[in-house]
Design an enzyme around this catalytic site. Structure first.
Site, PDB file in Angstrom:
ATOM      1  N   ARG A 143     -31.322   0.417  -4.543  1.00 45.43           N
ATOM      2  CA  ARG A 143     -32.581  -0.200  -5.011  1.00 45.43           C
ATOM      3  C   ARG A 143     -32.908  -1.461  -4.202  1.00 45.43           C
ATOM      4  O   ARG A 143     -34.056  -1.856  -4.100  1.00 45.43           O
ATOM      5  CB  ARG A 143     -32.444  -0.589  -6.478  1.00 45.43           C
ATOM      6  CG  ARG A 143     -32.289   0.564  -7.442  1.00 45.43           C
ATOM      7  CD  ARG A 143     -31.969   0.051  -8.822  1.00 45.43           C
ATOM      8  NE  ARG A 143     -32.979  -0.891  -9.302  1.00 45.43           N
ATOM      9  CZ  ARG A 143     -34.162  -0.529  -9.780  1.00 45.43           C
ATOM     10  NH1 ARG A 143     -34.488   0.739  -9.836  1.00 45.43           N
ATOM     11  NH2 ARG A 143     -35.025  -1.419 -10.202  1.00 45.43           N
ATOM     12  N   ASP A 175     -37.761  -8.213  -9.876  1.00 51.34           N
ATOM     13  CA  ASP A 175     -37.853  -9.687  -9.914  1.00 51.34           C
ATOM     14  C   ASP A 175     -37.145 -10.258 -11.133  1.00 51.34           C
ATOM     15  O   ASP A 175     -36.306 -11.131 -11.023  1.00 51.34           O
ATOM     16  CB  ASP A 175     -39.332 -10.104  -9.959  1.00 51.34           C
ATOM     17  CG  ASP A 175     -40.011  -9.709  -8.667  1.00 51.34           C
ATOM     18  OD1 ASP A 175     -41.242  -9.722  -8.617  1.00 51.34           O
ATOM     19  OD2 ASP A 175     -39.274  -9.346  -7.731  1.00 51.34           O
ATOM     20  N   GLU A 227      -3.823   9.981 -12.306  1.00 45.69           N
ATOM     21  CA  GLU A 227      -3.380   8.643 -12.740  1.00 45.69           C
ATOM     22  C   GLU A 227      -3.744   7.578 -11.717  1.00 45.69           C
ATOM     23  O   GLU A 227      -3.647   6.389 -11.988  1.00 45.69           O
ATOM     24  CB  GLU A 227      -1.854   8.637 -12.929  1.00 45.69           C
ATOM     25  CG  GLU A 227      -1.368   9.569 -14.027  1.00 45.69           C
ATOM     26  CD  GLU A 227      -2.118   9.341 -15.320  1.00 45.69           C
ATOM     27  OE1 GLU A 227      -2.712  10.305 -15.833  1.00 45.69           O
ATOM     28  OE2 GLU A 227      -2.133   8.183 -15.796  1.00 45.69           O
ATOM     29  N   PRO A 283     -10.376   0.304 -12.555  1.00 40.96           N
ATOM     30  CA  PRO A 283     -10.394  -0.755 -13.579  1.00 40.96           C
ATOM     31  C   PRO A 283      -9.708  -2.041 -13.103  1.00 40.96           C
ATOM     32  O   PRO A 283      -9.915  -3.100 -13.653  1.00 40.96           O
ATOM     33  CB  PRO A 283      -9.622  -0.146 -14.748  1.00 40.96           C
ATOM     34  CG  PRO A 283      -9.661   1.323 -14.528  1.00 40.96           C
ATOM     35  CD  PRO A 283      -9.675   1.498 -13.039  1.00 40.96           C
TER      36      PRO A 283
HETATM   37  N1  LIG Z   1     -14.171   0.924 -14.714  1.00 45.58           N
HETATM   38  C1  LIG Z   1     -14.222   1.541 -13.526  1.00 45.58           C
HETATM   39  O1  LIG Z   1     -14.966   1.170 -12.621  1.00 45.58           O
HETATM   40  C2  LIG Z   1     -13.314   2.716 -13.320  1.00 45.58           C
HETATM   41  C3  LIG Z   1     -13.120   3.250 -12.055  1.00 45.58           C
HETATM   42  C4  LIG Z   1     -12.258   4.338 -11.883  1.00 45.58           C
HETATM   43  C5  LIG Z   1     -11.616   4.844 -13.018  1.00 45.58           C
HETATM   44  N2  LIG Z   1     -10.741   5.879 -12.961  1.00 45.58           N
HETATM   45  C6  LIG Z   1     -10.124   6.319 -11.702  1.00 45.58           C
HETATM   46  C7  LIG Z   1      -9.265   7.507 -11.956  1.00 45.58           C
HETATM   47  C8  LIG Z   1      -7.945   7.242 -11.303  1.00 45.58           C
HETATM   48  C9  LIG Z   1      -8.029   5.950 -10.576  1.00 45.58           C
HETATM   49  O2  LIG Z   1      -8.282   6.170  -9.205  1.00 45.58           O
HETATM   50  C10 LIG Z   1      -9.212   5.231 -11.170  1.00 45.58           C
HETATM   51  N3  LIG Z   1     -11.846   4.320 -14.239  1.00 45.58           N
HETATM   52  C11 LIG Z   1     -12.657   3.276 -14.402  1.00 45.58           C
END
Ligand SMILES: NC(=O)c1ccc(N[C@@H]2CC[C@@H](O)C2)nc1
Length: 253
Positions: A161, A176, A123, A96
């Site tokens: 793709r 496209d 975590e 995230p």
């Molecule tokens: N929004 C996203 O792309 C996304 C990517 C990974 C995720 N979770 C992993 C678990 C622990 C940490 O490595 C991140 N959550 C959301």
């Protein structure tokens, strides 16, 4: 196993290899793998753990809930993936905290000869591994997943793709409309009427010019209605401006 020299090699570091391998079994990505356009391999850090319990996580310094993924098993798994092919690899961590994945970033991933996707669980991953090994962090959206695997599979699908030859003619048309940065136009197929709902006359006219115009107008109109932010940053040419004005006038009528 090293792939054919011009195939894209995709490696995924994950404690759930079977989960990620599924993405290369179906549809466009499955066909691309079958045809050697891409080669997908998964690497499980458990196989590179130091202890006989194959420990890949441990309690967080500073306390708090949950566990953190240890550096060493991940580092060794990445090293093993790198060694599987002489070409340099771009290491992408899905989280995230990453930059938002969009079609431009997907196109850049598709151009890479090698990508190693790093998928965390728990975590998260010890920051020292990220500092030492990761080239880029990517997020597929502002929400938390239990692991990076689904995000990696999204990136793998979207990028594959765009690999030349991956889409047959039947798909490339769909490509496209999105490549223009607009939302897609509506699609219809048989039957001509379903529960009293028909198909726009123009689509059955056989006039390909009129069909293209109708589709562009719909793509512009739907983008204006649903994602005006996509229009904010772009210059419309005279034809596009006229078609959108028509759509808006009809929408407000
Ligand atoms: N929004 C996203 O792309 C996304 C990517 C990974 C995720 N979770 C992993 C678990 C622990 C940490 O490595 C991140 N959550 C959301």
């Amino acid at each position: 196993m090293t792939g054919t020299p011009n195939s894209r090699r995709i490696d995924v570091i994950t404690v759930f290899p079977e989960m990620v391998e599924q993405v290369a079994r179906f549809g466009v990505v499955g066909r691309a793998a079958e045809r050697g356009l891409i080669e997908l391999s998964a690497w499980n850090p458990r196989d590179y753990a130091e202890d006989r319990h194959a420990t890949v996580d441990d309690r967080p310094y500073g306390g708090g809930p949950g566990m953190v993924m240890k550096v060493a098993p991940l580092h060794r798994a990445i090293q093993a993936a790198r060694a599987a092919d002489p070409r340099p690899a771009r290491v992408i961590h899905l989280s995230p905290q990453g930059a938002r994945l969009d079609q431009d970033r997907v196109a850049r991933l598709a151009a890479c000869e090698r990508v190693i996707y790093l998928c965390g669980r728990y975590e998260g991953i010890d920051e020292r591994l990220l500092e030492a090994e990761v080239d880029e962090e990517l997020s597929i959206g502002d929400y938390v997943l239990s692991g990076g695997e689904l995000a990696a599979m999204v990136a793998i699908d979207a990028a594959t793709r765009l690999v030349p030859g991956a889409l047959g003619h039947e798909d490339s048309a769909a490509e496209d409309s999105f490549a223009t940065g607009l939302l897609d136009h509506p699609h219809y197929t048989r039957p001509e009427v379903y529960e009293r709902r028909g198909v726009p006359e123009v689509l059955r006219s056989g006039d390909h010019g009129a069909v293209d115009t109708w589709r562009l107008k719909q793509a512009l109109g739907r983008t204006w209605l649903r994602r005006p932010d996509l229009l904010a940053g772009r210059e419309l040419d005279e034809r596009q401006r006229r078609l959108l004005d028509e759509f808006i006038a009809e929408h407000r009528a």
